[in-house]
Scaffold this active site. Sequence first.
Site, mmCIF file in Angstrom:
data_model
loop_
_atom_site.group_PDB
_atom_site.id
_atom_site.type_symbol
_atom_site.label_atom_id
_atom_site.label_comp_id
_atom_site.label_asym_id
_atom_site.label_seq_id
_atom_site.Cartn_x
_atom_site.Cartn_y
_atom_site.Cartn_z
ATOM 1 N N HIS A 1 -6.306 -3.874 4.890
ATOM 2 C CA HIS A 1 -7.193 -2.861 4.771
ATOM 3 C C HIS A 1 -7.519 -2.416 6.142
ATOM 4 C CE1 HIS A 1 -8.405 -3.433 0.548
ATOM 5 N NE2 HIS A 1 -8.231 -4.758 0.613
ATOM 6 N N ARG B 1 0.871 -1.479 0.118
ATOM 7 C CA ARG B 1 -0.089 -0.116 0.081
ATOM 8 C C ARG B 1 0.713 1.394 0.030
ATOM 9 N NH1 ARG B 1 -4.167 -3.039 -1.497
ATOM 10 N NH2 ARG B 1 -5.120 -3.998 -0.304
ATOM 11 N N PRO C 1 -12.131 -5.699 -0.709
ATOM 12 C CA PRO C 1 -11.649 -7.029 -0.696
ATOM 13 C C PRO C 1 -10.405 -7.535 -0.378
ATOM 14 C CG PRO C 1 -11.926 -6.148 -2.934
ATOM 15 C CD PRO C 1 -12.262 -5.009 -1.937
ATOM 16 N N GLY C 2 -10.159 -8.540 0.475
ATOM 17 C CA GLY C 2 -8.773 -8.816 0.830
ATOM 18 C C GLY C 2 -8.644 -9.051 2.182
ATOM 19 N N HIS D 1 -4.010 -10.836 -13.073
ATOM 20 C CA HIS D 1 -5.222 -10.902 -12.387
ATOM 21 C C HIS D 1 -6.160 -11.369 -13.109
ATOM 22 C CE1 HIS D 1 -8.110 -9.241 -9.111
ATOM 23 N NE2 HIS D 1 -8.724 -9.424 -10.306
ATOM 24 N N ASN E 1 -11.162 -11.004 -3.481
ATOM 25 C CA ASN E 1 -10.823 -11.425 -5.042
ATOM 26 C C ASN E 1 -9.812 -12.374 -5.263
ATOM 27 O OD1 ASN E 1 -13.256 -9.999 -5.580
ATOM 28 N ND2 ASN E 1 -12.297 -8.172 -5.870
ATOM 29 N N ASN F 1 -0.946 -1.580 -7.360
ATOM 30 C CA ASN F 1 -2.120 -0.805 -7.326
ATOM 31 C C ASN F 1 -2.004 0.246 -6.020
ATOM 32 O OD1 ASN F 1 -2.197 -2.911 -5.382
ATOM 33 N ND2 ASN F 1 -4.426 -3.460 -5.488
ATOM 34 N N ASP G 1 -0.973 -13.079 -1.491
ATOM 35 C CA ASP G 1 -2.042 -12.113 -1.803
ATOM 36 C C ASP G 1 -2.316 -11.207 -0.296
ATOM 37 O OD1 ASP G 1 -3.502 -10.341 -3.186
ATOM 38 O OD2 ASP G 1 -5.145 -11.600 -3.838
ATOM 39 N N HIS H 1 -3.353 -15.763 -7.925
ATOM 40 C CA HIS H 1 -4.323 -16.346 -7.179
ATOM 41 C C HIS H 1 -5.470 -16.994 -8.208
ATOM 42 C CE1 HIS H 1 -6.347 -12.469 -8.642
ATOM 43 N NE2 HIS H 1 -5.359 -11.914 -7.808
HETATM 44 C C1 NCD Z 1 -6.355 -6.994 -3.559
HETATM 45 C C2 NCD Z 1 -6.150 -5.603 -3.122
HETATM 46 O O1 NCD Z 1 -6.794 -5.300 -2.138
HETATM 47 O O2 NCD Z 1 -5.213 -4.870 -3.559
HETATM 48 N N1 NCD Z 1 -7.612 -7.457 -3.037
HETATM 49 C C3 NCD Z 1 -8.131 -8.792 -3.092
HETATM 50 O O3 NCD Z 1 -9.192 -9.040 -2.765
HETATM 51 N N2 NCD Z 1 -7.211 -9.680 -3.414
HETATM 52 C C4 NCD Z 1 -6.341 -6.854 -5.010
HETATM 53 C C5 NCD Z 1 -6.162 -8.379 -5.646
HETATM 54 O O4 NCD Z 1 -4.884 -9.162 -5.516
HETATM 55 O O5 NCD Z 1 -6.629 -8.734 -6.798
HETATM 56 ZN ZN ZN Z 2 -5.315 -9.769 -7.849
#
Ligand code: NCD
Ligand code: ZN
Length: 452
Positions: free
Chosen positions: A341, A79, A351-352, A194, A310, A109, A337, A266
């Site tokens: 957050h 991040r 997501p994640g 992805h 995701n 990202n 991955d 993933h």
């Molecule tokens: C990831 C993110 O938060 O950057 N989120 C996720 O659910 N995996 C993005 C990603 O790896 O697709």
């Molecule tokens: Zn991804």
Amino acid sequence: MAVEKKTEKKTLIFNAHLVDKQTDADGAILISGGLIEAVFLGDYTAEEKARALAPDAELFNAEGRTLMPSFIDMHVHFRYPGQTQKEDLDTGLASAAAGGFGTVVLMPNTLPVVSSAQLAAQIKAEAESRGLCEVFQTMSLTRDFSGKDTTHLDDIDSEKIPVITEDGRDVASAAVMREAMEKAAQNGVIVSCHSEDVALAQAAKPYRAEALALRKRGGAEGAEIEEKIDENLRQANALLALAEDTATERNIEIARSAGCRVHIAHCSTARSIDAVRRAKAEGMTVTAEVTPHHFALTADSREGLRAIVNPPLRSEDDRRALIEALRDGTADVISTDHAPHTAADKESGSPGFVGLETAFAAANTVLVKEACFSLSKVSALMSANPAEILGLNKGLLRPSLRADLVLVDEDEAWTVHGADGKSKGKATVFEGKTLTGKVHATWFGGRLVFRG
Ligand code: NCD
Ligand code: ZN
């Protein structure tokens, strides 16, 4: 005054069980000048016997625990820059060290998106100045995730940027993806995909949004609302499965046409991993990763269905297919991955989940203890194979390689509490679960960087 020659202190890790892709034996390892100087196989339980191997070395008693090459993670989100409320370099790297990782590949990202070699080099230098981990920063496939412009890839240097990816999303246009993959092929760069059809992912969004809105409303209606939430999430997941399956096929076909090295990030469905299997059988240079959450958990339970990530958690059949793919070599690596957050962002549906500090435990619990993989196989999936894909001279217990090492207890059970982790992200999909296998120490370039 005599000039004293500065001699770096050597360390001998003794009373260890040594495991890598090729080794599974008791022994000791001598570290010197940041490198593995020697690997001794045999019974070095006794301190006197160990001391005789290297009389001038500092001794570290592994107490019979297992010493492995540090793990290498091809899919991590730190991040930085721009979203350091979720994670920053210090917390991300501390989390990596605590999880036994010595190398991480960072996704682009961020804010801004990493679309220049200059920004990538800056992040790498800043991260590596901490001395905790080797870091590779990926660049995006399209400039600033525009989905259109690939001119930033024209003379990309694979030594500095071994991997490029649009992670967090896919590239909607097949023509633009082909352009990016052709540039990657020309420059010897790996394209990590992805794989998620953009329009189908878009179609899934309202279902997730509706589930979230229903959850926030909560209250009086009880069971009926709960069932409605689940039904929306099932609809979203079905679309996201189709999105993954079609996009994986597409991305493999474009990579074939462009002649580029493609890595499927993933992989979460039986069909997408099977597309990888077929491409490999045809002789294509394709590699694939599976995350611990996808091989350990499913959406068959309400808790799993409601884990927003995701790709989403899938069915038990998918999970078994992923485990068989890891076993038969279709899937090359385990990647976390790690996607931290804030609590507020998780509440509003981001997501994640974090993953660095639970990866080894999940792999050991599910693959070794339940699915009867050898620990050597797990070491291949978490160290030797990603090293080979990235072209790194590491990932094995071998003299002259960097002393990036991790000491684990294979049999120690512990209960996961995200709040106890080093990452800023406290949401883990393994919350409250008891896993077997714990990281006790991590060395990076011969220096002890984590002790747990
Ligand atoms: C990831 C993110 O938060 O950057 N989120 C996720 O659910 N995996 C993005 C990603 O790896 O697709
Ligand atoms: Zn991804």
